[in-house]
Design a protein around this motif. Structure first.
Motif, mmCIF file in Angstrom:
data_model
loop_
_atom_site.group_PDB
_atom_site.id
_atom_site.type_symbol
_atom_site.label_atom_id
_atom_site.label_comp_id
_atom_site.label_asym_id
_atom_site.label_seq_id
_atom_site.Cartn_x
_atom_site.Cartn_y
_atom_site.Cartn_z
ATOM 1 N N UNK A 89 0.700 -1.282 -0.117
ATOM 2 C CA UNK A 89 -0.041 -0.106 0.048
ATOM 3 C C UNK A 89 0.848 1.176 -0.034
ATOM 4 N N UNK A 90 2.092 1.218 0.714
ATOM 5 C CA UNK A 90 2.616 2.342 0.655
ATOM 6 C C UNK A 90 3.562 2.742 -0.640
ATOM 7 N N UNK A 91 3.815 1.579 -1.253
ATOM 8 C CA UNK A 91 4.210 1.865 -2.627
ATOM 9 C C UNK A 91 3.301 2.230 -3.701
ATOM 10 N N UNK A 92 2.164 1.590 -3.326
ATOM 11 C CA UNK A 92 0.809 2.128 -4.187
ATOM 12 C C UNK A 92 0.782 3.505 -4.071
ATOM 13 N N UNK A 93 0.633 3.901 -2.975
ATOM 14 C CA UNK A 93 0.415 5.480 -2.634
ATOM 15 C C UNK A 93 1.508 6.434 -3.160
ATOM 16 N N UNK A 94 3.044 5.927 -3.126
ATOM 17 C CA UNK A 94 3.995 6.667 -3.721
ATOM 18 C C UNK A 94 3.768 6.600 -5.444
ATOM 19 N N UNK A 95 3.332 5.593 -5.924
ATOM 20 C CA UNK A 95 3.247 5.737 -7.410
ATOM 21 C C UNK A 95 2.083 6.707 -7.893
ATOM 22 N N UNK A 96 0.956 6.562 -7.010
ATOM 23 C CA UNK A 96 -0.044 7.465 -7.349
ATOM 24 C C UNK A 96 0.267 8.968 -7.053
ATOM 25 N N UNK A 97 1.226 9.094 -6.180
ATOM 26 C CA UNK A 97 1.650 10.487 -5.989
ATOM 27 C C UNK A 97 2.678 10.980 -7.173
ATOM 28 N N UNK A 98 3.705 10.084 -7.295
ATOM 29 C CA UNK A 98 4.975 10.443 -7.901
ATOM 30 C C UNK A 98 4.885 9.868 -9.555
ATOM 31 N N UNK A 99 3.847 9.048 -9.875
ATOM 32 C CA UNK A 99 3.728 8.401 -11.173
ATOM 33 C C UNK A 99 4.462 7.090 -11.130
ATOM 34 N N UNK A 100 3.969 6.003 -12.184
ATOM 35 C CA UNK A 100 4.349 4.840 -12.203
ATOM 36 C C UNK A 100 3.434 3.935 -12.479
ATOM 37 N N UNK A 101 3.446 2.646 -12.979
ATOM 38 C CA UNK A 101 2.537 1.551 -13.176
ATOM 39 C C UNK A 101 1.603 1.683 -12.228
ATOM 40 N N UNK A 102 0.385 1.499 -12.519
ATOM 41 C CA UNK A 102 -0.674 1.228 -11.467
ATOM 42 C C UNK A 102 -0.495 0.087 -10.806
ATOM 43 N N UNK A 103 -0.541 -0.243 -9.247
ATOM 44 C CA UNK A 103 -0.281 -1.203 -8.630
ATOM 45 C C UNK A 103 -1.521 -1.585 -7.702
ATOM 46 N N UNK A 104 -1.982 -2.892 -7.338
ATOM 47 C CA UNK A 104 -3.101 -3.166 -6.738
ATOM 48 C C UNK A 104 -2.829 -4.416 -5.973
ATOM 49 N N UNK A 105 -3.641 -4.307 -4.829
ATOM 50 C CA UNK A 105 -3.688 -5.457 -3.675
ATOM 51 C C UNK A 105 -5.069 -6.085 -3.732
ATOM 52 N N UNK A 106 -5.531 -7.377 -3.811
ATOM 53 C CA UNK A 106 -6.434 -7.990 -3.766
ATOM 54 C C UNK A 106 -6.412 -8.963 -2.789
ATOM 55 N N UNK A 107 -7.573 -9.435 -2.246
ATOM 56 C CA UNK A 107 -7.957 -10.415 -1.183
ATOM 57 C C UNK A 107 -8.987 -11.154 -1.402
ATOM 58 N N UNK A 108 -9.099 -12.411 -1.260
ATOM 59 C CA UNK A 108 -10.264 -13.437 -1.483
ATOM 60 C C UNK A 108 -10.268 -14.618 -0.366
ATOM 61 N N UNK A 109 -11.500 -14.576 0.188
ATOM 62 C CA UNK A 109 -11.576 -15.921 1.337
ATOM 63 C C UNK A 109 -12.664 -16.656 0.308
ATOM 64 N N UNK A 110 -12.471 -18.033 0.786
ATOM 65 C CA UNK A 110 -13.402 -19.104 0.249
ATOM 66 C C UNK A 110 -13.733 -20.114 1.065
ATOM 67 N N UNK A 111 -14.694 -20.827 0.902
ATOM 68 C CA UNK A 111 -15.009 -21.966 1.637
ATOM 69 C C UNK A 111 -15.668 -23.076 0.479
#
Length: 737
Positions: free
Chosen positions: A416-438
């Motif tokens: 998330x820190x790297x994501x925020x840096x890129x959104x402020x300073x520029x760079x390839x979009x970065x994302x984090x995703x989570x999924x639970x399953x049963x």
């Protein structure tokens, strides 16, 4: 425990025996005539030239199959349209067989198949559920196109929607997938006096025995099915297929062994598909982030024959996901389409449910302004057993512990820190995703049982028979070791027998992640019963109470008396194990980076924490996780059966058109397990074969959607699997830059 695989020496040195390797004197080869039209009346077949070609022994059409019954449905139903072994009057999907050529070798058979000329009058196709539902006439006269319409759970009260702080709605797509096992379908049939011996690459030999016997009017005892080595299956090798019936008829008529080995083109055109759902999801939550309702409507395109009509019900049964939601309702419709039949594919309904629920949870989190992980944590099931509104009883678990461990491995704060840096300073979009399953393992009522027998032999060895059938899951390694552990002997003293209906009289095969959970438990029970039987026999021989007879690795003792179980041979014990289904679960996480110029997705990290109950062999389970995880990546990023407007696959170049992930596409992985034992199983085991197919797609898609959130003008709602560069680029730029 991790054991060296007994199977590997044979398989990696080329000494495996697959159907194509079997040598039967006088064996003929079969090839099928498969029109590449999705929907057409069959006015006639010109087989004159084919029948006169060198080396051709027979050209079979529907007219030659008088007295042969319909192909039986594996999981029956009411008022289903007939599934004939060869097309009678109408082709209903591309590649549906209209004739079979039997010749001296496959080359001559294929040449003659190419000389058969079908007279076809093309009709409009209906490649998906929406088109089929809008059609003027049914696909089969006298039968409805909606072959299943089932509701699970009670409809959500209107007041629940009205009182919710947030309600989200979304349409989701589960594309058609091709279960691309290394070995496609294959069968060899040898006629016997009054019956047949059948070798087949199959998951459910006893059902194939019964299906062939029913279609051919034979007693089940007259058909022996043997499953040799199998090069993968993933659910797609469980039914009795039309081709199998035709090959059996050819062997009967010609009084010669006949073999058919499906090639890759046939498999991509005419074998079963997986997934294929159009989903409409609605979810509600209160202001504190408690999910109050889920409503899921599924229209499943099940192809031209309803062999898999019941598979989408699994999606409705799993519509609660890992969450304690008070109101959950699902409506499931299975709709006939002009595509190849849809059947089980690794996960079989549960990946579809997890994808819908986990995409919905992320949408709720965005609308509520909550962290998506925190929203999940607030709603996880905590108390077990847990009864869901759709009729499932989750047996055991610690879902929060799996989530915590997954977050430790994913390290979201760093990303998330790297994501925020890129959104402020520029760079390839970065994302984090989570999924639970049963998910559900073991099967449904009717197959929630398994048979096993363990026999002591006079040479000091043991034979263990079980009704499962290996398609690559290390049965030869794990099952003898399991039996040996109960008996207190070395594993090499135990020989496994399975996949032979003459040697093992009953069984339910291997699918639904049931091999260890059901078959292993049955063997465990049979081995224990053998020890009891041996002690009772020795007690009777010595005239002592059985309580005074001990067992020590095959040696029986009572006071000064001693004998070996081999001296009591032959001695055997049977066991039939039954239990409710089990419910494995887990949490997956993904970090992705998007190239905004190309729309390509690079998975930087993939995390999986699964709970399979008690793990018997960690090496085998790790391999199962890697395999299913790779197939989950395939669905998320690459795989799709492309169809034209009628339902004809656009796969002229085979696997150049149907993309599969290779070793080069596997991202950096961090895998771990938690272990809450299954309460209804003596081993504590739950199924371990399908987790990655369930957890990976929503985690990856959620990560890509998260990356797009930081791009002005991007529209994550345009994302749909597979996340091809074109799809992602369109979601980034709205189709025009």
């Amino acid at each position: 425990m991790t054991l060296a695989r007994v199977e590997d020496r044979r398989l990696v040195t080329g000494r495996g025996r697959f159907v194509a390797d079997l040598v039967e004197p006088g064996c003929l080869e079969a090839a099928f005539v498969r029109p590449r039209v999705a929907h057409a009346d069959l006015a006639g077949l010109d087989v004159t030239v084919a029948r006169s070609m060198p080396g051709v022994h027979a050209v079979l059409t529907a007219d030659d199959l008088g007295g042969v019954d319909d192909v039986p449905a594996l999981f029956g139903g009411d008022d289903l349209p007939p599934w004939r072994p060869l097309v009678v009057d109408r082709v209903r999907h591309a590649g549906e067989p209209v004739a079979c050529v039997v010749a001296d070798d496959r080359h001559r058979a294929e040449d003659a198949a190419g000389a058969v000329v079908p007279d076809l009058r093309e009709l409009p196709g209906r490649p998906d559920a929406a088109t089929a539902l809008a059609a003027d006439a049914p696909l089969y006269d006298g039968h409805r196109d909606v072959v299943l319409d089932q509701e699970l759970g009670e409809p959500v009260a209107e007041a629940t929607w009205a009182d919710a702080a947030v309600v989200v709605e979304t349409d989701l797509r589960q594309q058609l997938l091709a279960p691309t096992s290394l070995e496609a379908r294959a069968i060899l049939v040898r006629p016997e006096p009054g019956g047949l011996t059948v070798w087949c690459s199959h998951q459910y030999p006893h059902a194939l025995r019964d299906g062939l016997a029913a279609a051919l009017g034979l007693d089940t005892g007259a058909v022996r099915v043997v499953v040799p080595d199998v090069g993968g299956a993933f659910g797609g090798k469980s039914p009795t297929f039309p081709e199998y019936v035709v090959v059996a008829v050819a062997a009967q008529r010609l009084r010669r062994p006949v073999r058919w080995v499906e090639d890759r083109t046939e498999a991509l055109w005419a074998a079963t598909r997986g997934r294929g759902q159009a989903q409409r999801l609605r979810m509600a939550a209160d202001a504190e982030g408690r999910i109050t309702a889920i409503d899921l409507h599924v229209d499943a395109a099940i192809g031209a024959h309803p062999v898999g009509a019941g598979i989408p019900v699994q999606t409705g049964l799993a519509a609660s996901g890992a969450y304690a939601v008070p109101e959950v309702h699902a409506r499931i419709r299975a709709v006939l389409t002009t595509t190849a039949p849809t059947f089980a594919y690794r996960g079989a309904g549960r990946p579809e449910a997890a994808y819908a629920v986990e995409r919905g949870v992320d949408l709720l989190a965005r609308r509520l302004g909550l962290d998506a992980v925190e929203l999940r944590r607030r709603n996880l099931v905590r108390d077990f057993p847990h009864d869901t509104p759709t009729g499932r009883r989750y047996d055991s678990g610690d879902y929060a512990a799996a989530l915590d461990r997954a977050l430790e491995l994913l390290e979201p704060d760093t990303w998330r820190a790297e994501q925020a840096r890129r959104r402020d300073e520029g760079g390839r979009p970065l994302g984090v995703g989570v999924a639970c399953y049963v998910e559900r393992s073991g099967g449904e009522p009717g197959i929630l049982e398994e048979y096993a027998v363990v026999e002591a032999r006079g040479d000091g060895g043991f034979v263990a028979g079980v009704g499962t059938s290996s398609t690559g899951q290390s049965h030869e390694t794990v099952f003898p070791a399991l039996v040996a552990g109960v008996l207190g002997v070395a594993p090499d003293r135990v020989r496994l027998v399975e996949g032979d209906t003459a040697a093992v009289p009953e069984g339910h095969g291997s699918f639904a992640s049931r091999s260890l959970q059901m078959g292993g438990a049955a063997l465990h029970g049979a081995a224990g019963a053998l020890v009891v039987a041996a002690r009772e026999r020795a007690a009777a021989d010595w005239g002592v109470d059985v309580a005074h007879v001990g067992w020590d690795g095959g040696t029986l003792r009572s006071g000064e008396r001693e004998t070996s179980v081999a001296a009591l041979a032959p001695l055997c014990a049977e066991h039939r194990f039954s239990s409710p289904p089990a419910f494995p679960y887990g949490v997956y996480g993904a970090v992705v980076e998007i190239d905004p110029e190309l729309g390509s997705v690079d998975v930087l990290r993939l995390v999986a924490v699964d709970d399979y109950g008690t793990v018997v062999d960690h090496g085998v389970v790790h391999g199962q996780t890697l395999g299913s995880l790779t197939q989950g990546l395939g669905q998320a990023l690459y795989e799709d059966v492309p169809l034209d407007a009628d339902g004809v696959p656009r796969l002229e170049q085979g696997l150049l058109d149907y993309l599969l992930p290779t070793a080069a596409e596997i991202p950096p992985l961090r895998l771990d397990e938690t272990a809450v034992p299954a309460p209804d199983n003596p081993l504590g085991a739950k199924g371990a074969g399908e987790a990655g197919c369930i957890g990976v797609p929503p985690a990856v898609v959620n990560a890509v959607a998260d990356a797009l959130d930081g791009v002005p003008g991007a529209d994550p709602s345009l994302l749909a699997m597979p996340l091809t560069p074109a799809t992602v680029w369109n979601a980034l730029w709205g189709g025009a830059r």
